[in-house]
Design a protein around this motif. Structure first.
Motif, PDB file in Angstrom:
ATOM      1  N   LYS A 409       0.997  -8.455 -10.875  1.00 42.06           N
ATOM      2  CA  LYS A 409       1.090  -7.492  -9.790  1.00 42.06           C
ATOM      3  C   LYS A 409       2.214  -7.861  -8.820  1.00 42.06           C
ATOM      4  CE  LYS A 409      -3.826  -6.315  -9.925  1.00 42.06           C
ATOM      5  NZ  LYS A 409      -3.613  -4.966 -10.493  1.00 42.06           N
ATOM      6  N   PHE A 413       5.412  -5.514  -7.997  1.00 42.94           N
ATOM      7  CA  PHE A 413       5.643  -5.106  -6.607  1.00 42.94           C
ATOM      8  C   PHE A 413       7.105  -5.291  -6.210  1.00 42.94           C
ATOM      9  CE2 PHE A 413       5.997  -6.518  -2.170  1.00 42.94           C
ATOM     10  CZ  PHE A 413       5.572  -5.365  -1.514  1.00 42.94           C
ATOM     11  N   GLU A 495       3.505   5.418  -6.284  1.00 44.14           N
ATOM     12  CA  GLU A 495       3.386   4.066  -5.721  1.00 44.14           C
ATOM     13  C   GLU A 495       3.224   4.080  -4.196  1.00 44.14           C
ATOM     14  OE1 GLU A 495       5.094   3.399  -9.725  1.00 44.14           O
ATOM     15  OE2 GLU A 495       5.450   4.820  -8.065  1.00 44.14           O
ATOM     16  N   PHE A 501      -0.721  -0.485  -3.656  1.00 45.34           N
ATOM     17  CA  PHE A 501       0.646  -0.869  -3.301  1.00 45.34           C
ATOM     18  C   PHE A 501       0.760  -1.177  -1.810  1.00 45.34           C
ATOM     19  CE2 PHE A 501       4.810   0.382  -1.645  1.00 45.34           C
ATOM     20  CZ  PHE A 501       5.635  -0.458  -2.362  1.00 45.34           C
ATOM     21  N   SER A 504      -0.653  -4.556  -1.104  1.00 42.23           N
ATOM     22  CA  SER A 504       0.309  -5.580  -1.536  1.00 42.23           C
ATOM     23  C   SER A 504       1.443  -5.732  -0.522  1.00 42.23           C
ATOM     24  CB  SER A 504       0.882  -5.211  -2.907  1.00 42.23           C
ATOM     25  OG  SER A 504      -0.123  -5.131  -3.880  1.00 42.23           O
ATOM     26  N   THR A 505       1.878  -4.621   0.046  1.00 50.15           N
ATOM     27  CA  THR A 505       2.941  -4.678   1.046  1.00 50.15           C
ATOM     28  C   THR A 505       2.491  -5.463   2.275  1.00 50.15           C
ATOM     29  OG1 THR A 505       3.721  -2.505   0.302  1.00 50.15           O
ATOM     30  CG2 THR A 505       4.523  -3.288   2.425  1.00 50.15           C
ATOM     31  N   TRP A 508       2.170  -9.338   1.261  1.00 46.10           N
ATOM     32  CA  TRP A 508       3.455 -10.024   1.117  1.00 46.10           C
ATOM     33  C   TRP A 508       4.234 -10.056   2.428  1.00 46.10           C
ATOM     34  CZ3 TRP A 508       4.799 -13.317  -2.349  1.00 46.10           C
ATOM     35  CH2 TRP A 508       4.266 -13.243  -3.634  1.00 46.10           C
TER      36      TRP A 508
END
Length: 653
Positions: A409, A413, A495, A501, A504-505, A508
């Motif tokens: 993943k 990404f 996405e 997503f 995940s943004t 990170w």
């Protein structure tokens, strides 16, 4: 038989010319020396007195020197300890002293010369003082005294004094030529000073020197003459020296102008040598130093290794740590031995000893820090006291790289982040659409080497999620190319509208933000080793806390963004593939399944144990099971620490 012996009258004939010449030369010295009225034979008495005085001085000097050498050194070393100061002073008969300004001692040849006779002599040399030099130190006093009263010496000395006087008054026969020579010399001196200043300016600001041509005032825009000639053309408008120089070049066709590329290279090399000499002096004052090495290819794909020396700069009030860049080294062999040999050769050329190097640091490559064949091992073989320090920022970079590359993943990404940037960057029209919608932070391309800098790329997407989505939709509407329009519309509708997503943004963004902050702290000039250890421990503690509580916080933040967008805050659920049951399998056997949130987050220890017990129960028949839940859980935890990248299929496991 003729007699071989000459007769008496023949001897008398030969003797007459010598006596006549002696009488003629008897009064020549009186033209230059004023004699006081004394008794007859005064000249002979003075000469006898001088000779006796010289002989006594020589005997006394020899006696003293012999006594000293008997105690310390052999007699052969008398020449080396002869005192030349006595030669530079002349004592007259009335005990008045005057300087012998015409005596010159050449240390390289260890000889004494008469300057005026050496320069103005016209005849063949009669003595060594006006020729190859005098080195007979036992008789030098006598020889100098005889020479200074000779006619040739007095004549040459008068010529010398007359020439010196006329030079001071500027009344020599080549007065005009000498003035022209001085004027031309001063002119070229001023020109070179300005050219050197231009070279220093361009080198200091890291600017390119040359263009596609080496001509002044080249009007063709494509063929630019470079920064060096550009600065010269600018100075020509204000500086009179450069203006005159440019006029000579353009009007008179001057070929020797010191503006060519070969002169530029020579000046750069001369400045480089002087700077290195000064830096080496500073380093050797403190004796100890450390080095940092790093390799990178240039545009011509030639591997270069830069070398940086760290040292202390001595000062009365403050002792700062200095870092000096010593240049790039061409590398043909990138193995540990090849890099070590090049580094060792460079240190020897700089005059730096490895035994004075208590520290060395570079990245974590196998050829650099290898335990058996690396550069670190070879340095430690020579100097075991050389403390090795790996690059802290590079270690962080490797940590992030492993984190992302071992997670499917994570790789997907960052691939999508780069894909969004590529869509806009490949066209100026699409980039204008992006600037119309995205006002604060522009999209950034991913850096392949510095993972900490990827924070800026994720930041632009996270803080402007809605604006980027609108820009992609506009590209899909306005783009004539169907493939590009579909390529832009698809991520905007899938996405960027996907809750997974967005989570995940957020994750990170937080991780890269903290890593980027710590990386900048480690790069600061005032960072010490103990403070660096503290900062690394803080970052490790942050990762441990974020593993426990960060995911739930990321879910909450992502939901707030999706509420503004009016999209459901759920993870996408994939279709569950059911396994066909065997004829003898009971219907009570449970299938082990995970929720979409669990699939995204991963499995914690307590959940892993629960799922192992569920699997044990599913494979249980007649109170017997194919597995033990506790052992399976332990093995899976151990398996997590292994290099799973080597396993490509279940058979390998």
């Amino acid at each position: 038989m003729k007699s071989k012996q000459p007769f008496v009258y023949q001897k008398r004939k030969k003797r007459k010319p010598d006596e006549e010449n002696r009488k003629v030369d008897a009064g020549v010295v009186d033209k230059f020396i004023h004699r006081q009225p004394v008794e007859e034979h005064t000249e002979e008495n003075v000469e006898e007195h001088i000779e006796e005085h010289v002989e006594e001085n020589i005997k006394e000097q020899e006696h003293v020197e012999v006594e000293e050498t008997e105690e310390h050194e052999p007699v052969k070393e008398l020449v080396d300890i002869y005192d030349l100061k006595a030669l530079y002073t002349r004592t007259l008969s009335n005990l008045e002293k005057c300087d012998r300004v015409w005596i010159v001692y050449l240390n390289e040849l260890d000889r004494v010369f008469c300057f005026c006779c050496k320069v103005f002599r016209k005849r063949i040399s009669k003595g060594k003082l006006d020729g190859e030099g005098f080195a007979d130190w036992h008789h030098v006093t006598t020889r100098v005294k005889k020479h200074e009263i000779s006619l040739d010496h007095l004549t040459n000395r008068n010529k010398w004094f007359d020439m010196r006087k006329r030079l001071n008054l500027n009344k020599t026969i080549d007065k005009v030529q000498h003035e022209q020579f001085k004027k031309e010399r001063d002119y070229w001196k001023q020109v070179l000073l300005r050219i050197i200043a231009v070279v220093k300016f361009l080198a200091k600001h890291n600017l390119a020197f040359r263009g596609s041509n080496d001509k002044l005032y080249k009007k063709v825009i494509i063929n630019c003459n470079g920064n060096f000639f550009g600065v010269i053309e600018m100075l020509e408008e204000f500086d009179l020296i450069i203006k005159e120089h440019v006029q000579r070049i353009t009007s008179e066709g001057l070929h020797v102008h010191y503006l060519g590329h070969l002169i530029q290279k020579e000046l750069i090399s001369l400045l480089d040598e002087d700077i290195k000499k000064e830096l080496i002096k500073e380093i050797k004052k403190t004796k100890y130093y450390s080095i940092k090495l790093d390799c990178t290819p240039n545009l011509n794909h030639q591997e270069h290794m830069n070398i940086i020396v760290r040292y202390l700069k001595l000062s009365y009030n403050f002792v700062p740590i200095e870092e000096s860049f010593f240049g790039f080294l061409n590398v043909d062999d990138t193995s540990g031995k090849g890099l070590f040999d090049i580094t060792l050769e460079e240190l020897n050329s700089l005059g730096l000893q490895i035994n004075d190097m208590p520290g060395h640091g570079y990245d974590n490559g196998e050829n650099m820090k290898g335990k058996h064949q690396g550069v670190k091992k070879r340095f430690l073989d020579i100097n075991p006291r050389a403390f090795y320090t790996p690059c802290g920022c590079h270690s962080l970079n490797l940590t992030l790289s492993d984190m992302a590359n071992k997670c499917v993943k994570g790789k997907n990404f960052f691939g999508f982040i780069q894909h969004i940037y590529t869509i806009f960057a490949n066209s100026t029209k699409r980039w204008e659409i992006l600037k119309d919608n995205v006002k604060a932070w522009s999209l950034k391309s991913l850096c392949q080497t510095r993972w900490g800098s990827r924070f800026e790329s994720v930041k632009a997407i996270k803080l402007q999620h809605v604006d980027v989505q609108k820009a992609l939709l506009q590209v899909g509407e306005k783009e004539n190319d169907v493939a590009i329009a579909s390529e832009a519309t698809s991520p905007a509708e899938k996405e960027l509208s996907d809750f997974e997503f967005l989570v995940s943004t957020v994750v990170w963004y937080e991780v890269l933000n903290h890593v980027n902050i710590e990386s900048k702290k480690l790069k600061s000039k005032d960072m010490h080793l103990d403070n660096a250890i503290i900062e690394i421990n803080k970052l490790i503690g942050y990762f441990k806390d974020y593993r426990e509580t960060g995911f739930s916080k990321a879910i909450v933040e992502a939901k707030e963004i999706f509420i503004e967008m009016g999209i459901d805050q759920i993870f996408p659920q994939k279709r569950l593939i059911e396994r066909k049951k065997r004829f003898d399998e009971s219907s009570s056997s449970e299938e082990v399944s995970f929720t979409p949130e669990e699939n995204f987050r991963g499995i914690e220890d307590k959940d892993l144990k629960l799922y192992c017990h569920r699997l044990e129960k599913a494979l249980k028949f007649d109170e017997r099971s194919d597995i033990d839940a506790e052992e399976l859980c332990t093995e899976l935890k151990l398996f997590e620490t292994l290099e799973t990248i080597e396993f490509s299929n279940p058979v390998d496991v």
